[in-house]
Design a protein around this motif. Sequence first.
Motif, PDB file in Angstrom:
ATOM      1  N   ASN A   1      10.797  13.313 -23.411  1.00  0.00           N
ATOM      2  CA  ASN A   1      12.054  13.745 -23.018  1.00  0.00           C
ATOM      3  C   ASN A   1      13.088  12.972 -23.975  1.00  0.00           C
ATOM      4  N   PRO A   2      14.052  13.602 -24.653  1.00  0.00           N
ATOM      5  CA  PRO A   2      14.811  12.807 -25.583  1.00  0.00           C
ATOM      6  C   PRO A   2      15.746  11.780 -24.870  1.00  0.00           C
ATOM      7  N   GLY A   3      16.175  12.088 -23.532  1.00  0.00           N
ATOM      8  CA  GLY A   3      17.135  11.271 -22.757  1.00  0.00           C
ATOM      9  C   GLY A   3      16.408  10.057 -21.971  1.00  0.00           C
ATOM     10  N   TYR A   4      15.071   9.779 -22.397  1.00  0.00           N
ATOM     11  CA  TYR A   4      14.435   8.781 -21.800  1.00  0.00           C
ATOM     12  C   TYR A   4      15.068   7.646 -21.704  1.00  0.00           C
ATOM     13  N   ARG A   5      15.318   6.840 -20.263  1.00  0.00           N
ATOM     14  CA  ARG A   5      15.826   5.392 -20.208  1.00  0.00           C
ATOM     15  C   ARG A   5      14.806   4.905 -19.446  1.00  0.00           C
ATOM     16  N   PRO A   6      14.415   3.605 -20.091  1.00  0.00           N
ATOM     17  CA  PRO A   6      13.324   2.752 -19.422  1.00  0.00           C
ATOM     18  C   PRO A   6      14.011   2.277 -18.149  1.00  0.00           C
ATOM     19  N   SER A   7      13.138   2.352 -16.896  1.00  0.00           N
ATOM     20  CA  SER A   7      13.417   1.532 -15.773  1.00  0.00           C
ATOM     21  C   SER A   7      12.256   1.515 -14.926  1.00  0.00           C
ATOM     22  N   ASN A   8      11.603   0.201 -14.869  1.00  0.00           N
ATOM     23  CA  ASN A   8      10.374  -0.012 -14.373  1.00  0.00           C
ATOM     24  C   ASN A   8      10.444  -0.838 -13.059  1.00  0.00           C
ATOM     25  N   ALA A   9       9.392  -1.148 -12.509  1.00  0.00           N
ATOM     26  CA  ALA A   9       9.560  -2.014 -11.394  1.00  0.00           C
ATOM     27  C   ALA A   9       7.946  -2.807 -11.167  1.00  0.00           C
ATOM     28  N   ILE A  10       8.137  -3.884 -10.681  1.00  0.00           N
ATOM     29  CA  ILE A  10       6.954  -4.729 -10.328  1.00  0.00           C
ATOM     30  C   ILE A  10       7.082  -4.790  -8.716  1.00  0.00           C
ATOM     31  N   LEU A  11       6.098  -4.330  -7.922  1.00  0.00           N
ATOM     32  CA  LEU A  11       6.025  -4.528  -6.702  1.00  0.00           C
ATOM     33  C   LEU A  11       4.506  -5.042  -5.993  1.00  0.00           C
ATOM     34  N   THR A  12       4.645  -5.671  -4.884  1.00  0.00           N
ATOM     35  CA  THR A  12       3.657  -5.939  -4.280  1.00  0.00           C
ATOM     36  C   THR A  12       3.379  -5.132  -2.831  1.00  0.00           C
ATOM     37  N   VAL A  13       2.142  -4.861  -2.788  1.00  0.00           N
ATOM     38  CA  VAL A  13       1.674  -3.902  -1.410  1.00  0.00           C
ATOM     39  C   VAL A  13       0.742  -4.805  -0.609  1.00  0.00           C
ATOM     40  N   GLN A  14       0.951  -4.844   0.565  1.00  0.00           N
ATOM     41  CA  GLN A  14       0.176  -5.585   1.514  1.00  0.00           C
ATOM     42  C   GLN A  14      -0.913  -4.638   1.855  1.00  0.00           C
ATOM     43  N   LEU A  15      -2.357  -4.899   1.647  1.00  0.00           N
ATOM     44  CA  LEU A  15      -3.512  -4.007   1.993  1.00  0.00           C
ATOM     45  C   LEU A  15      -3.825  -4.125   3.320  1.00  0.00           C
ATOM     46  N   ALA A  16      -4.340  -3.188   4.162  1.00  0.00           N
ATOM     47  CA  ALA A  16      -4.781  -3.319   5.406  1.00  0.00           C
ATOM     48  C   ALA A  16      -6.211  -4.081   5.357  1.00  0.00           C
ATOM     49  N   THR A  17      -6.914  -3.583   4.433  1.00  0.00           N
ATOM     50  CA  THR A  17      -8.481  -4.047   4.399  1.00  0.00           C
ATOM     51  C   THR A  17      -8.606  -5.492   4.134  1.00  0.00           C
ATOM     52  N   ARG A  18      -9.812  -5.948   4.481  1.00  0.00           N
ATOM     53  CA  ARG A  18     -10.293  -7.169   3.964  1.00  0.00           C
ATOM     54  C   ARG A  18     -11.537  -7.341   3.150  1.00  0.00           C
ATOM     55  N   SER A  19     -12.014  -5.905   3.000  1.00  0.00           N
ATOM     56  CA  SER A  19     -13.164  -5.823   2.202  1.00  0.00           C
ATOM     57  C   SER A  19     -12.986  -5.789   0.864  1.00  0.00           C
ATOM     58  N   ASP A  20     -13.739  -6.519  -0.015  1.00  0.00           N
ATOM     59  CA  ASP A  20     -13.726  -6.873  -1.328  1.00  0.00           C
ATOM     60  C   ASP A  20     -13.873  -5.416  -2.006  1.00  0.00           C
ATOM     61  N   LEU A  21     -14.889  -4.769  -1.611  1.00  0.00           N
ATOM     62  CA  LEU A  21     -15.213  -3.317  -1.953  1.00  0.00           C
ATOM     63  C   LEU A  21     -14.074  -2.454  -2.032  1.00  0.00           C
ATOM     64  N   LEU A  22     -13.367  -2.198  -0.855  1.00  0.00           N
ATOM     65  CA  LEU A  22     -12.495  -1.177  -0.413  1.00  0.00           C
ATOM     66  C   LEU A  22     -11.218  -1.769  -1.467  1.00  0.00           C
ATOM     67  N   MET A  23     -11.100  -3.141  -1.541  1.00  0.00           N
ATOM     68  CA  MET A  23      -9.921  -3.459  -2.255  1.00  0.00           C
ATOM     69  C   MET A  23      -9.930  -2.998  -3.622  1.00  0.00           C
ATOM     70  N   THR A  24     -11.426  -3.264  -4.312  1.00  0.00           N
ATOM     71  CA  THR A  24     -11.624  -2.973  -5.658  1.00  0.00           C
ATOM     72  C   THR A  24     -11.328  -1.412  -5.669  1.00  0.00           C
TER      73      THR A  24
END
Lengths: 202, 119, 87
Positions: free
Chosen positions: A103-126
Motif C-alpha cells: 500500500n503506497p499510503g502505509y503509515r507505521p503504527s505498532n504496539a507492544i502489549l501484554t496478555v495475561q494467560l489463563a493457563t499455568r501449564s508450560d506446554l500450553l503456554m508454549t
Amino acid sequence: MSGSGSGPAGSNGSRSRLRRARLASGLIPFLGLVLLWMLLWGQFTWLAFATGLVLAFIVSVVFYLPAVRLSGRFNGGRALLFLGRLIADVVVASVQIAWSALNPGYRPSNAILTVQLATRSDLLMTFTAVAVGLVPGSIVLDIDRDAGILHLHALNVASAADVPALKRSVSAAERRLILAMGSADDLARLAKSASMSEGRAG
Amino acid sequence: MTGDGVRDVITAVLVLLSAFLCFAAGVGLIRFTDVLSRLHAATKPQILGLMAIVADVAVSNPSVSTITLAFAIVFFQSLTAPMAAHMVGRAAYRTGHFRSDILVADDLGPFIPPHGGKS
Amino acid sequence: MIVVIVTAAVLFGAGAIAALWRIIRGPSALDRIIASDVLIATAMCALGAEMAINRHTDTLPVLLGLALFTVVGSVSVARFISTRDDT
C-alpha cells in the motif's frame, strides 16, 4: 523444571495416578518421535517402525530433556477447530500484511502489549506462544513463565483503542487450545476468568 | 492446458500466491521502518508461502511419501519460524533496535528496561 | 503456463533482490538475519514452485533440511547479540 502446581503426592491413589500420568507423558513424545521417523521416510513399514523405535530410544537417552507435563485430556474435535481457525488466521493476516507492505499510503503504527494467560501449564503456554507467532502481525517478545504473561509486538495497530480487541483475540486462541487439551484445572480457571470479564463488561 | 487442466490451474494459482507473498515480503523488508516491523514482513513467505508451495507439490504428484514429507516440512517450518522470530524480536527489543515513536501502546516498558535484565 | 512461470520468476526474483539489498544495507545485524531468513524462504518457495511445475519431487528433502536448520543460524546470532549488549 517442576511445575508450580505439583505438591507432594499424598494418598496412595493419587500416587498411582501420578505414575500413570508420568508414563503417558514419557510415552507420547516417544511415539511421536517414531511417527516422525516414519513420516520422514514416507513409508509405514515394520522396518521403518523398528528403526524408528531404536533411534527414538537413543535420542531420548542421549539428549535427555525434562519430561513434558501433559494434561491427560485431549478433545479431537476441539483440536481440529483450533487448527482450522489457526490456518484461517494465518491466511487473513498474511493478506493484510502483504497489503500494508504494498500500500503506497502505509503509515507505521505498532504496539507492544501484554496478555495475561489463563493457563499455568508450560506446554500450553508454549503452544499459545507458537500459535501467536505463526500468525503474521504478532510476535512474542517475552514470556513471564511464573505469572503466565505473554508480551507481544503487533503490527498495524491504528490506535490504543484497538489494543483490547487484539488482547481478546489472543485470549480466544488460548481458550480454543485449553478446550482442546487443557487440564481440568485450566478449564476451571478459564471459566472463572470468562465470568469475571463478563461481569466487568455488564 | 490440456488433459488434467484442473491440476494445472491449481498449480498455477498456488505458485502465483507463493510468489506474490515472497515479493510482498521483499517489499516490506525495504519499506518497513524498524527491525520489529521487518520481522513481521519476514514471517509471511516462511509460513503461508511455504504451505502453499508444499501443498502444490503434493497436489501435482500425489503419493504417500510426498504427502507425508509435505506434512513434515510444514510441521517443522511452523515450529521453527515462530521460535526464530521470537529470539530475534527479543534481541531487538532488549538492545533497543526499534522506534518507540511509532508505538501506540507499550505495556512492556514497566516490566523490562530495554537495556537491562538477564536472559 | 508460460505466463505463470515468467510472472512467478519475476516476483520471486524481485523478492530475493529486495532481501539481498536489505542484507547489504541493513543498519544492524538483526536486519541482516531477518533478510537472510526471507532470502532462504524465497529460495525454498522457488525450489518448490519448480517441483510443482515440472511434476517431480527430487528437491523435497532439500526443503525439509532447510526447514529444519535455518532456525539455528538466526537463533544463535540473536542470542549472541542479546548477551553481548546485556553486559
